[in-house]
Design an enzyme around this catalytic site. Structure first.
Site: not given
Length: 535
Positions: A211, A324, A443
């Site tokens: 990320s 995600e 995610h």
């Protein structure tokens, strides 16, 4: 009495033995003493830059001051200043401070002369939250597989990313902002100068992150300040090359002036005088902060750096997750209608909005919640930027680029009164709508699997297949860190994507296989033509 004295003496003696057996390493700044965990030597809270406090707030990281005697390195340094943005992130220490520039090292070296491969992992959290103390990033498993593993903090939010004309006047390069990225460069330089003392190879360093950490890796590859500081790169879910270009220094400075005004201040000296806690609350950073073309860390757009092949010429392992962001996170309390999706899409795609929606099969209200991996669950959020990075790099490097899609969903949660947050934490379920069963990897769900750290997360009811997937994913990571090639015995073959119009993408799950997806590649190229004018 004699018996008590004998016992006390024995305790003291055993304590001396333990102290003598505690691993010690001499760095350029002084001697560190860590702990031995069944053969892995662990050093926590190692300073890699001076505390960025007082007059050093909003300055590039300064060198560590030398210390005398032996410095204990048995506890994590404080986490960076941050608000509780993503729910209950799990930290290795409850401490939080502006004095946060510390790293942590796990080394399996016996003689400290082995020259083992090194990986440094930068945490996610939107550049506004997170820490190298989070157990999901811990390096114990990596160390047991022959790697010197490192995590490092960097300044987050207002402390790490804040440009202002008064700050720019203070610097020789007449720029400001990007302090969090400069912290990462400082950590890499520290490794270059010191990691050999821990049995690591200073010429065999892999930089990795997820990320915001992945965004960091992508921009470190493009920054002239990081050239030569690492030889390989791993990115998971994110890059700085997405739907928006980096603002210029002047644009970022103006945003800084406006932000300071909202907080009730005009002068940097007054902002510097604020206690860290008060500054954090006044700034209230809950979205990705601004980083910019400061003329020092970054002088030109990363996409341009990559396009002309001026980025770090290193092997890259990069990918993202199959789901995600569930569409419910995007919609919030808004209705799941096609018109609502169009309203989200028009600011990005303009008069080509209908064309883009058709590519994703979004033609009616019924389509909005139908399929995972759609425009807003993946691509508009973070997957397109990850693809852009891999696609640009493979075009302008002779080094291999390996691309994956992580597909394995997490199991059910053990804790029943919580719901999963976006960045790996958990939040109270009270007042929130029940979460549907997800059929993909959300995610940050990949981190514990890739790092071999499932046991550090007790929120989920890990099953045998989770450990199978983790072993596969972690093995690819380990092989890549050691050799620049993720392939190895007992693993499905993974070929680079270099030079292929429709590349094979490794789909990591219980049944890990390579697949091509012409429709997905076409979607990315259409989006790319809209954003960057590329054919």
């Amino acid at each position: 009495m004699r018996f008590l004295i004998t016992c006390f003496t024995a305790i003291l003696f055993s304590g001396e033995i333990l102290a003598q057996n505690a691993p010690q390493v001499t760095t350029q700044n002084g001697v560190l003493e860590g702990v031995d965990s069944s053969g892995v030597k662990i050093f926590k809270g190692v300073p890699f830059a001076a505390p960025p406090v007082g007059a050093l707030r909003w300055k590039a990281p300064q060198p560590v001051k030398n210390w005398q005697g032996v410095r204990k390195a048995t506890e994590y340094g404080p986490n960076p200043m941050q608000e509780n943005v993503f729910g209950d992130m799990d930290f290795g220490t409850p401490k939080m401070s502006e004095d946060c520039l510390y790293l942590n090292i796990w080394t399996p070296a016996k003689t400290m002369k082995e020259k083992l491969p090194v990986v440094i992992y930068f945490n996610g959290g939107g550049l506004m939250a997170g820490s190298g103390s989070e157990p999901r990033y811990a390096g114990l498993t990596m160390a047991r597989r022959g790697i010197v593993a490192v995590t490092a903090n960097y300044r987050e939010g207002i402390f790490g990313f804040f440009a202002h004309p008064q700050l720019s006047k203070e610097t020789a390069y007449k720029g400001s902002g990007n302090y969090g990225f400069l912290d990462q460069v400082a950590a890499l330089r520290w490794l270059k100068e010191n990691i050999a003392a821990f049995g690591g190879d200073s010429d065999h360093i892999t930089v990795a992150g997820e990320s915001a950490g992945s965004m960091s890796v992508s921009i470190l590859m493009a920054s002239p300040l990081a050239k030569g500081l690492f030889q390989q790169a791993i990115g998971s879910s994110g890059s700085v090359m997405g739907f928006k270009k980096l603002p210029t220094l002047k644009e970022a400075e103006q945003m800084g002036v406006e932000q300071a005004k909202k907080m009730g201040f005009k002068n940097i000296s007054d902002l510097r005088a604020l206690p860290a806690e008060k500054l954090m609350k006044l700034a209230s950073v809950h979205s990705v902060p601004v980083y910019n073309l400061d003329g020092y860390f970054m002088s030109e757009q990363p996409v341009d750096v990559y396009a002309k092949g001026a980025q770090a010429q290193v092997p890259l392992l990069v990918g993202g997750n199959s789901l995600e962001m569930p569409i419910a996170f995007i919609l919030g309390k808004n209705p799941a209608t096609l018109e609502m999706i169009k309203a989200f899409a028009r600011p990005v795609f303009g008069n080509r909005t209908d064309e883009v929606l058709n590519l994703y099969g979004l033609k009616s209200d019924a389509d909005v919640l139908k399929a995972p991996g759609d425009l807003f669950s993946n691509d508009n959020f973070i997957a397109y930027s990850t693809w852009k990075w891999s696609n640009l790099h493979q075009k302008t490097t002779s080094q291999p680029v390996y691309r994956y899609l992580y597909c394995h969903p997490r199991p059910d949660m053990v804790v029943k009164d919580k719901v999963a947050g976006l960045a790996g934490g958990v939040q109270d379920a009270k007042g929130q709508a029940p979460q549907p069963k997800l059929n993909g990897a959300v995610h940050s769900a990949d981190i514990e699997y890739a790092m071999g750290n499932l046991p550090t997360n007790r929120v989920y009811d890990w099953q045998p297949e989770d450990y199978v997937v983790s072993d596969i994913f972690n093995s690819y990571y380990v092989n890549f860190i050691k050799t620049g090639n993720p392939n190895g015995l007992g693993l499905p073959e993974w070929v680079p994507i270099n030079g292929k119009a429709v590349p094979e993408v490794l789909q990591i799950d219980v049944n890990t296989v390579e697949k091509t997806d012409p429709e997905m590649e076409n979607r990315y190229h259409v989006i790319d033509s809209i954003i960057y004018g590329n054919k």
